[in-house]
Design a protein around this motif. Structure first.
Motif, PDB file in Angstrom:
ATOM      1  N   UNK A   1     132.871  50.917  50.238  1.00  5.94           N
ATOM      2  CA  UNK A   1     134.069  51.420  49.568  1.00  5.94           C
ATOM      3  C   UNK A   1     134.718  50.336  48.712  1.00  5.94           C
ATOM      4  N   UNK A   2     134.227  49.095  48.860  1.00  2.80           N
ATOM      5  CA  UNK A   2     134.770  47.951  48.130  1.00  2.80           C
ATOM      6  C   UNK A   2     133.774  47.537  47.059  1.00  2.80           C
ATOM      7  N   UNK A   3     134.249  47.337  45.853  1.00  8.37           N
ATOM      8  CA  UNK A   3     133.354  47.036  44.729  1.00  8.37           C
ATOM      9  C   UNK A   3     132.557  45.758  44.944  1.00  8.37           C
ATOM     10  N   UNK A   4     133.107  44.796  45.673  1.00  4.57           N
ATOM     11  CA  UNK A   4     132.414  43.527  45.888  1.00  4.57           C
ATOM     12  C   UNK A   4     131.170  43.674  46.765  1.00  4.57           C
TER      13      UNK A   4
ATOM     14  N   UNK B   1     127.831  48.165  39.541  1.00  3.19           N
ATOM     15  CA  UNK B   1     128.339  49.531  39.442  1.00  3.19           C
ATOM     16  C   UNK B   1     128.552  49.828  37.963  1.00  3.19           C
ATOM     17  N   UNK B   2     128.327  51.053  37.526  1.00  2.00           N
ATOM     18  CA  UNK B   2     128.495  51.355  36.103  1.00  2.00           C
ATOM     19  C   UNK B   2     129.954  51.316  35.677  1.00  2.00           C
ATOM     20  N   UNK B   3     130.196  50.711  34.507  1.00  2.00           N
ATOM     21  CA  UNK B   3     131.559  50.699  33.968  1.00  2.00           C
ATOM     22  C   UNK B   3     131.982  52.105  33.568  1.00  2.00           C
TER      23      UNK B   3
ATOM     24  N   UNK C   1     123.295  61.072  32.079  1.00  2.00           N
ATOM     25  CA  UNK C   1     123.222  62.281  32.903  1.00  2.00           C
ATOM     26  C   UNK C   1     122.529  62.031  34.233  1.00  2.00           C
ATOM     27  N   UNK C   2     121.947  60.828  34.395  1.00  2.00           N
ATOM     28  CA  UNK C   2     121.209  60.494  35.619  1.00  2.00           C
ATOM     29  C   UNK C   2     121.643  59.125  36.115  1.00  2.00           C
ATOM     30  N   UNK C   3     121.394  58.862  37.390  1.00  2.00           N
ATOM     31  CA  UNK C   3     121.699  57.585  38.022  1.00  2.00           C
ATOM     32  C   UNK C   3     120.413  56.903  38.464  1.00  2.00           C
ATOM     33  N   UNK C   4     120.524  55.598  38.726  1.00  2.00           N
ATOM     34  CA  UNK C   4     119.457  54.863  39.391  1.00  2.00           C
ATOM     35  C   UNK C   4     120.066  54.038  40.513  1.00  2.00           C
ATOM     36  N   UNK C   5     119.397  54.025  41.665  1.00  2.00           N
ATOM     37  CA  UNK C   5     119.762  53.136  42.770  1.00  2.00           C
ATOM     38  C   UNK C   5     118.692  52.061  42.832  1.00  2.00           C
TER      39      UNK C   5
ATOM     40  N   UNK D   1     127.008  56.255  48.190  1.00  2.00           N
ATOM     41  CA  UNK D   1     126.751  56.642  46.805  1.00  2.00           C
ATOM     42  C   UNK D   1     126.700  58.167  46.670  1.00  2.00           C
ATOM     43  N   UNK D   2     125.967  58.826  47.552  1.00  2.00           N
ATOM     44  CA  UNK D   2     125.823  60.273  47.453  1.00  2.00           C
ATOM     45  C   UNK D   2     127.161  60.991  47.638  1.00  2.00           C
ATOM     46  N   UNK D   3     127.989  60.473  48.534  1.00  2.00           N
ATOM     47  CA  UNK D   3     129.260  61.139  48.826  1.00  2.00           C
ATOM     48  C   UNK D   3     130.308  60.871  47.763  1.00  2.00           C
ATOM     49  N   UNK D   4     130.319  59.651  47.197  1.00  2.00           N
ATOM     50  CA  UNK D   4     131.438  59.264  46.344  1.00  2.00           C
ATOM     51  C   UNK D   4     131.091  59.080  44.866  1.00  2.00           C
ATOM     52  N   UNK D   5     129.835  58.801  44.553  1.00  2.00           N
ATOM     53  CA  UNK D   5     129.485  58.462  43.178  1.00  2.00           C
ATOM     54  C   UNK D   5     128.557  59.470  42.500  1.00  2.00           C
TER      55      UNK D   5
END
Length: 345
Positions: free
Chosen positions: A55-58, A63-65, A71-75, A156-160
């Motif tokens: 939950x913390x950016x650090x 993370x994408x600006x 339209x798609x993401x990559x992990x 990621x799946x829940x929040x992003x």
């Protein structure tokens, strides 16, 4: 779970680990040498660094600006950067290790990041020396990184994610961790229909893995979605010298995107890409051919000396798994993305 075969220990030992990082990629400039820190003591729970809080950016390497740019993401799960004798597990607050991991984003993951929103979690990866430990001890240490990666993907799946299709990609230890998660959980998550493709490079997806979890599908052509790609690059005849090629390894040729064992000539190679430490790079079209053979990807390069390292056996091209086929992988990611998106229209 699968671990590196015993022959790995012939090529990796604690006195040589910091230099090995250079063979894996270009991280060595950011890392202390093993001789600076002495021998690693036995691992104890007291040695475990704090768990990342996603939950913390650090707790994210990247993370994408603008998360709606694509339209798609990559992990992305980065390869081994903890290679000195300072700790058994990566402390994700260490600036030198973060810098080393960031190199993989600027180089390897650059293949995908120009066409997808990049999410790269930091995780408490195991020191490279851990692969020399008895299986039970290895299992206890690497489990922390696996748990981190699992929690990062869940967050990621829940929040992003917001319902977007995604690519999974990794190299080396990142691919090792991803493989374990796939075997344990793939097909049970309810997100499988959003997978564009998985690039599990520099580790072996095996027939046993597929037997353990039949939900894992291996890519059979360049346009297939929902499937996984795996390979390990070696010179012809050097498959047994590679510590990453496990029994029953399944290989996808990144020049043909099939599992056929016919030779893909160097003329099919759009460009091998070699990075300098300042992130400048050189693209060499037609640099290398590729052919599936004996569980490995046999590569004939125009300048094989450029691919060798004193820290892996001669002809084991592990550090160049992505660079050798860089332009082809980039083009293939685009093909699969467009195919997936067209299927949703």
């Amino acid at each position: 779970m699968h671990f590196l075969p015993e022959r790995f220990s012939r090529f990796i030992n604690i006195s040589r680990i910091s230099a090995l990082c250079g063979a894996l990629f270009i991280f060595s400039a950011h890392l202390a040498t093993a001789s600076d820190t002495g021998e690693l003591p036995p691992f104890t729970p007291a040695d475990v660094p704090p768990a990342p809080d996603y939950a913390v950016a650090s707790s994210w390497l990247d993370l994408p600006k603008n998360p709606d740019r694509f339209a798609v993401d990559i992990i992305w799960l980065y390869p081994t950067v903890l290679v000195d004798n300072s700790a058994w597990l990566m402390d994700i607050t260490r600036k030198d290790l973060i810098a080393g991991a960031a190199e993989s984003v600027a180089t390897e993951a650059r293949i995908f990041s120009g066409q997808a929103n990049l999410y790269a979690p930091l995780y408490r990866q195991m020191n490279l020396a851990g692969f020399n430990l008895p299986e039970a001890e290895r299992d206890a240490i690497v489990a922390y990184g696996e748990d981190d990666a699992k929690r990062a993907m869940a967050y990621y799946m829940e929040h992003y994610n917001k319902g977007r299709p995604f690519i999974l990609a990794a190299h080396s230890q990142g691919s090792y961790v991803l493989t374990q998660l796939l075997v344990d959980y793939w097909g049970k998550l309810g997100i499988e229909d959003r997978l564009i493709a998985g690039y599990v490079v520099g580790w072996s997806l095996t027939r046993q893995d597929l037997k353990d979890n039949p939900a894992i599908t291996i890519c059979e052509n360049a346009l297939q979605t929902g499937c996984f790609v795996s390979y390990n690059s070696v010179a012809p005849g050097r498959q047994k010298a590679s510590p990453l090629i496990l029994p029953g390894a399944i290989v996808v040729n990144p020049l043909t995107w099939t599992r056929e064992d016919t030779l893909a000539p160097a003329s099919d190679n759009r460009g091998s890409t070699f990075f300098n430490k300042d992130h400048t790079y050189q693209i060499l079209p037609g640099f290398a051919s590729a052919q599936i053979a004996d569980g490995g990807l046999a590569v004939v390069a125009k300048d094989p000396e450029r691919l060798n390292s004193p820290f892996f056996p001669e002809g084991v091209y592990h550090g160049f798994d992505y660079p050798l086929f860089y332009e082809n992988i980039m083009a293939n990611a685009s093909q699969r993305i467009q195919t997936y998106l067209a299927g949703r229209e």
